[in-house]
Design a protein around this motif. Structure first.
Motif, PDB file in Angstrom:
ATOM      1  N   PHE A 296      11.362  26.271  59.975  1.00 47.06           N
ATOM      2  CA  PHE A 296      12.679  25.580  59.748  1.00 47.06           C
ATOM      3  C   PHE A 296      12.856  25.073  58.290  1.00 47.06           C
ATOM      4  O   PHE A 296      13.809  25.349  57.482  1.00 47.06           O
ATOM      5  N   ARG A 297      11.472  24.510  57.929  1.00 51.23           N
ATOM      6  CA  ARG A 297      11.669  23.959  56.580  1.00 51.23           C
ATOM      7  C   ARG A 297      11.849  24.944  55.446  1.00 51.23           C
ATOM      8  O   ARG A 297      12.365  25.009  54.549  1.00 51.23           O
ATOM      9  N   GLN A 298      10.842  26.160  55.605  1.00 51.69           N
ATOM     10  CA  GLN A 298      11.019  27.312  54.881  1.00 51.69           C
ATOM     11  C   GLN A 298      12.441  27.821  54.871  1.00 51.69           C
ATOM     12  O   GLN A 298      12.738  28.296  53.667  1.00 51.69           O
ATOM     13  N   LEU A 299      12.876  28.003  55.981  1.00 50.86           N
ATOM     14  CA  LEU A 299      14.189  28.593  55.848  1.00 50.86           C
ATOM     15  C   LEU A 299      15.383  27.867  55.206  1.00 50.86           C
ATOM     16  O   LEU A 299      16.129  28.318  54.409  1.00 50.86           O
ATOM     17  N   ALA A 300      15.235  26.553  55.512  1.00 52.43           N
ATOM     18  CA  ALA A 300      16.057  25.418  54.413  1.00 52.43           C
ATOM     19  C   ALA A 300      15.830  25.632  53.066  1.00 52.43           C
ATOM     20  O   ALA A 300      16.623  25.633  52.166  1.00 52.43           O
ATOM     21  N   ASP A 301      14.339  25.559  52.507  1.00 52.95           N
ATOM     22  CA  ASP A 301      14.228  25.856  51.222  1.00 52.95           C
ATOM     23  C   ASP A 301      14.896  27.160  50.726  1.00 52.95           C
ATOM     24  O   ASP A 301      15.157  27.450  49.594  1.00 52.95           O
ATOM     25  N   LEU A 302      14.761  28.259  51.381  1.00 55.22           N
ATOM     26  CA  LEU A 302      15.317  29.572  51.031  1.00 55.22           C
ATOM     27  C   LEU A 302      16.732  29.613  50.897  1.00 55.22           C
ATOM     28  O   LEU A 302      17.424  30.122  49.949  1.00 55.22           O
TER      29      LEU A 302
END
Length: 304
Positions: A296-302
């Motif tokens: 989810f953090r990676q998705l937020a960063d994207l």
């Protein structure tokens, strides 16, 4: 002896039609009926007053005589009302038919008032020398509680009224507060008159799943965040059975969907139904693992 204002008792104007008088009387009869207000002397008094007022105003001959008396009431008072005798020198014979009122209350309660007896004498039946006319029996009131599904599907139901078991058929699509009339299921008639009617008021219990507006229904449908983001199929339970719906990708929280013909049946119109509205409510995942949090953090960063 006081003047009885029957129009005021029923809450109608002097120009009221028979239908208006009948409607007003039935409303009061339901409100103050002894079965609804057990051991309530005030309700019993109002119930009897409504019966007496209806007895006069629903009968053309009695109403005409009553209206005529209303215009002459002041003359009656001047003629001797309250001087220790019922007539006070006033000629009641021009209003009633002579003779004493026999004391027979067609509604099954206590005698009518002295005012009524003085006016109508033998017109009410009994031993006063007047003719005995056929009279309909007393109307009864009852309530029947239904679930929303009961109201949707309809079908046979059994209820007990005054110790008598009755089997009735509920038509699909009935509403809360709707009244069903059963002829000849009320009190017995008198002097060959017909039996009264039974009025059954339907009470539909609130349902935790659906809210109803007419023939349309609305329900909340929980949707996972994954199905909302990526799209997909979901099964929804309706009153007519499960229905599969397809959600588009990126469906937003609070989205409303309309399912035609999946609402409530239209009363006494077979095959016609209202609509069912689905209000989508996104549910977020709980108890995330570390790996899920990382994704989810990676998705937020994207997205940033």
């Amino acid at each position: 002896m006081d003047y009885k204002d029957y129009y005021k008792t029923l809450g109608v104007e002097k120009t009221a039609t028979k239908d208006q008088i009948k409607k007003a009387y039935r409303k009061l009869a339901r409100q103050y009926h002894p079965d609804v207000n057990p051991n309530d002397a005030e309700a019993e008094r109002k119930f009897k007053e409504a019966n007496e007022a209806n007895e006069v105003l629903s009968d053309d001959e009695k109403r005409q005589k009553y209206d005529q008396l209303g215009a002459d009431w002041q003359r009656y008072q001047q003629a001797g009302a309250g001087r220790g005798n019922q007539g006070g020198g006033f000629d009641w014979g021009q209003y009633g038919q002579g003779g004493g009122y026999g004391g027979e209350d067609p509604f099954g309660g206590a005698d009518f008032s002295d005012f009524f007896s003085s006016m109508f004498g033998g017109m009410g039946g009994g031993s006063g020398g007047g003719s005995t006319r056929p009279r309909a029996g007393q109307d009864y009131q009852a309530e029947l509680e239904l679930s929303l599904e009961d109201a949707y599907h309809g079908g046979p139901r059994t209820l007990t009224v005054n110790g008598k078991s009755l089997r009735i058929t509920i038509q699909p699509g009935v509403e809360d507060g709707q009244v069903i009339r059963l002829r000849d299921q009320g009190g017995p008639g008198r002097s060959g008159g017909p039996a009264g009617s039974l009025y059954i008021t339907l009470r539909i219990r609130p349902d935790a799943r659906y809210s109803r507006a007419g023939n349309d229904l609305t329900m909340d449908v929980p949707v996972s965040v994954y199905t909302a983001l990526l799209g997909g199929e979901q099964t929804v339970d309706t009153l007519s059975g499960p229905v599969k719906i397809t959600l588009k990708p990126e469906t937003q929280n609070g989205t409303r969907l309309r399912l035609r013909g999946k609402g409530f049946p239209v009363h006494r119109q077979p095959g016609q139904f209202g609509d069912l509205y689905l209000r989508l409510s996104l549910t977020l995942p709980q108890n995330l693992t570390e790996q899920e949090k990382t994704l989810f953090r990676q998705l937020a960063d994207l997205r940033n």
